[in-house]
Design a protein around this motif. Structure first.
Motif, PDB file in Angstrom:
ATOM      1  N   LYS A  76       0.663  -1.336   0.036  1.00 21.72           N
ATOM      2  CA  LYS A  76       0.109  -0.279  -0.490  1.00 21.72           C
ATOM      3  C   LYS A  76       0.644   1.297   0.188  1.00 21.72           C
ATOM      4  O   LYS A  76       0.467   2.042  -0.544  1.00 21.72           O
ATOM      5  CB  LYS A  76      -0.773   0.163   0.985  1.00 21.72           C
ATOM      6  CG  LYS A  76      -2.497   0.965   1.166  1.00 21.72           C
ATOM      7  CD  LYS A  76      -2.619   1.122   2.379  1.00 21.72           C
ATOM      8  CE  LYS A  76      -3.652   2.306   1.825  1.00 21.72           C
ATOM      9  NZ  LYS A  76      -5.219   2.160   3.469  1.00 21.72           N
ATOM     10  N   GLU A  77       1.943   1.049   0.804  1.00 22.46           N
ATOM     11  CA  GLU A  77       3.161   2.619   1.306  1.00 22.46           C
ATOM     12  C   GLU A  77       3.184   2.804  -0.363  1.00 22.46           C
ATOM     13  O   GLU A  77       3.160   3.873  -0.800  1.00 22.46           O
ATOM     14  CB  GLU A  77       3.482   2.300   1.549  1.00 22.46           C
ATOM     15  CG  GLU A  77       3.223   2.581   3.148  1.00 22.46           C
ATOM     16  CD  GLU A  77       4.363   1.615   4.788  1.00 22.46           C
ATOM     17  OE1 GLU A  77       5.668   2.007   3.797  1.00 22.46           O
ATOM     18  OE2 GLU A  77       3.861   1.741   5.807  1.00 22.46           O
ATOM     19  N   LEU A  78       3.732   1.782  -1.084  1.00 23.99           N
ATOM     20  CA  LEU A  78       4.864   1.597  -2.703  1.00 23.99           C
ATOM     21  C   LEU A  78       3.512   1.864  -3.366  1.00 23.99           C
ATOM     22  O   LEU A  78       4.054   3.065  -4.052  1.00 23.99           O
ATOM     23  CB  LEU A  78       4.839   0.361  -3.015  1.00 23.99           C
ATOM     24  CG  LEU A  78       6.217  -0.135  -2.311  1.00 23.99           C
ATOM     25  CD1 LEU A  78       6.331  -2.077  -2.886  1.00 23.99           C
ATOM     26  CD2 LEU A  78       7.678   0.599  -2.721  1.00 23.99           C
ATOM     27  N   GLU A  79       2.627   1.757  -3.309  1.00 23.63           N
ATOM     28  CA  GLU A  79       1.453   2.085  -4.644  1.00 23.63           C
ATOM     29  C   GLU A  79       1.013   3.932  -3.884  1.00 23.63           C
ATOM     30  O   GLU A  79       0.763   4.604  -4.936  1.00 23.63           O
ATOM     31  CB  GLU A  79      -0.153   1.170  -4.140  1.00 23.63           C
ATOM     32  CG  GLU A  79       0.416  -0.109  -4.184  1.00 23.63           C
ATOM     33  CD  GLU A  79      -0.947  -0.882  -4.850  1.00 23.63           C
ATOM     34  OE1 GLU A  79      -1.801  -0.333  -3.744  1.00 23.63           O
ATOM     35  OE2 GLU A  79      -1.177  -2.476  -4.503  1.00 23.63           O
ATOM     36  N   GLU A  80       1.411   4.402  -2.742  1.00 25.25           N
ATOM     37  CA  GLU A  80       0.890   5.572  -2.661  1.00 25.25           C
ATOM     38  C   GLU A  80       2.179   6.329  -2.963  1.00 25.25           C
ATOM     39  O   GLU A  80       1.363   8.007  -3.148  1.00 25.25           O
ATOM     40  CB  GLU A  80       0.615   5.710  -0.766  1.00 25.25           C
ATOM     41  CG  GLU A  80      -0.740   4.641  -0.293  1.00 25.25           C
ATOM     42  CD  GLU A  80      -0.502   4.603   0.976  1.00 25.25           C
ATOM     43  OE1 GLU A  80      -0.251   4.995   2.305  1.00 25.25           O
ATOM     44  OE2 GLU A  80      -2.148   4.715   1.622  1.00 25.25           O
ATOM     45  N   ASP A  81       3.084   6.305  -2.939  1.00 22.08           N
ATOM     46  CA  ASP A  81       4.075   5.918  -3.356  1.00 22.08           C
ATOM     47  C   ASP A  81       4.221   6.664  -4.746  1.00 22.08           C
ATOM     48  O   ASP A  81       5.018   7.703  -5.367  1.00 22.08           O
ATOM     49  CB  ASP A  81       5.462   6.239  -2.531  1.00 22.08           C
ATOM     50  CG  ASP A  81       5.412   6.663  -1.186  1.00 22.08           C
ATOM     51  OD1 ASP A  81       4.581   7.927  -0.730  1.00 22.08           O
ATOM     52  OD2 ASP A  81       6.178   6.130   0.005  1.00 22.08           O
ATOM     53  N   GLY A  82       3.782   5.616  -5.580  1.00 17.43           N
ATOM     54  CA  GLY A  82       3.787   6.272  -7.085  1.00 17.43           C
ATOM     55  C   GLY A  82       4.447   4.927  -7.323  1.00 17.43           C
ATOM     56  O   GLY A  82       4.745   4.980  -8.578  1.00 17.43           O
ATOM     57  N   ILE A  83       5.003   3.644  -6.803  1.00 15.00           N
ATOM     58  CA  ILE A  83       6.126   2.940  -6.843  1.00 15.00           C
ATOM     59  C   ILE A  83       5.926   2.095  -7.532  1.00 15.00           C
ATOM     60  O   ILE A  83       4.962   0.583  -6.401  1.00 15.00           O
ATOM     61  CB  ILE A  83       6.680   2.958  -5.430  1.00 15.00           C
ATOM     62  CG1 ILE A  83       7.794   3.849  -5.829  1.00 15.00           C
ATOM     63  CG2 ILE A  83       8.265   2.142  -6.076  1.00 15.00           C
ATOM     64  CD1 ILE A  83       8.917   3.993  -4.196  1.00 15.00           C
TER      65      ILE A  83
END
Length: 106
Positions: A76-83
């Motif tokens: 989820k953190e990766l997706e939120e950061d656009g990674i």
């Protein structure tokens, strides 16, 4: 110069990977240090970069659930950061099975 290289997991058999972290169990159980679970989750997330997302994650035990939950939070953190890859890779691993050492202490 001495440096640090995070190997994540090492293959010990055809379908078995290990962190090769001998003190992980005692750190988790005796010292109540949950960072070893984070290292496992992070290593598994790194593995997905090369092998595609795990289509199925199953686990047995409290620590296994904690690792799976950490993986979801990291995703989820990766997706939120656009990674992340816009074009998903075909998974090379059919299923991830996490087994908490508490289920079989031997």
């Amino acid at each position: 110069t001495v440096g640090y290289f995070d190997l994540g997991f090492l293959p010990v058999m055809k379908d078995v990977l290990s962190m090769e972290f001998p003190s992980a169990y005692s750190q988790y159980k005796l010292d109540e240090d949950k960072s070893v679970l984070f290292y496992a989750a992070r290593g598994l997330m790194q593995m997905q970069i090369f092998s595609g997302d795990f289509p199925s994650i199953k686990g047995k035990g409290v620590a296994a659930k904690n690792v799976a939950d950490m993986m979801q939070r990291l995703r989820k953190e990766l997706e939120e950061d656009g990674i992340g890859d816009d074009t998903p890779q075909e998974p090379e691993i059919d299923e991830l099975i996490l087994i908490d050492r508490e289920t079989d202490v031997v």
